[in-house]
Design a protein around this motif. Structure first.
Motif: not given
Length: 226
Positions: A119-145
């Protein structure tokens, strides 16, 4: 089941006025999506009803089946939250990213000793990749463009094969301090032509105002790199 203010006012004559007042009060205290989630976890809150009960079981069934069918060897999730949804997952290799340091610390402690999870904070995310990426119940919580744009870019940049979004998919300005619905498929069509949506799986428990905690307006949208 725990009652929320939303569930208590649904169906009453004062519901429209009450919703507006709650939204206005929330916006006065709301500074950013990141601040909201960090404070929520720091105050002992969790990732929400969607990560528990039958909604969590539904999501796990879809995702575990997808990982098995497509022999996914690595998963990268943006918005790992408190880790309860992850506790139902069967992923060979997993990296969880979250904007809230408290959530990352809690997940690190919860899954300590499991070498397949990190696990890593978004601020420390290093750009690593994976075969599958997930965004679960997140998009509608991002109120800022800006937060939405950054999240979507990271999600698709990080996917070598598939990206899965579980969210609502229509445009609607915020009616609550931390909820803003977005038609994210328009964003993908305009910004990421190297991906196509290959599957849409409607929610088994579509939103019902009489049961707001046990239902959801989110569906699964699965994108594949072309």
């Amino acid at each position: 089941m725990r009652k929320t203010l939303k569930s208590m006012i649904v169906g009453t004559p004062l519901a429209p006025l009450a919703r507006r007042l709650v939204a206005q009060m929330g916006r006065l205290r709301f500074r950013s999506s990141q601040q909201y989630w960090e404070r929520r976890y720091a105050d002992g809150g969790n990732s929400g009803e969607g990560s528990y009960g039958r909604l969590a079981a539904f999501k796990a069934e879809i995702l575990n089946g997808f990982v098995a069918r497509h022999t996914i060897d690595s998963v990268l999730e943006f918005g790992c939250g408190d880790g309860n949804q992850l506790s139902l997952a069967t992923y060979p290799d997993y990296t969880g990213v979250d904007v809230a340091p408290t959530a990352v610390a809690a997940c690190t402690a919860r899954f300590r000793g499991d070498p397949t999870k990190r696990f890593v904070t978004l601020a420390a995310y290093d750009g690593r990749k994976a075969a599958l990426t997930l965004s679960l119940d997140v998009v509608y919580h991002l109120v800022e463009d800006a937060a939405f744009e950054a999240h979507m870019a990271a999600l698709f940049d990080g996917a070598t094969r598939f990206a899965v979004i579980y969210a609502s998919n229509h445009d609607e300005q915020p009616v609550e301090r931390h909820v803003r619905h977005r038609c994210f498929t328009d964003w993908v069509a305009a910004r990421r032509p190297d991906f196509e949506r290959v599957e849409h799986i409607p929610n088994r428990y579509p939103f019902d105002p009489a049961d707001p905690d046990g239902t959801s307006f989110a569906d699964f949208h699965i994108f594949a790199r072309v």
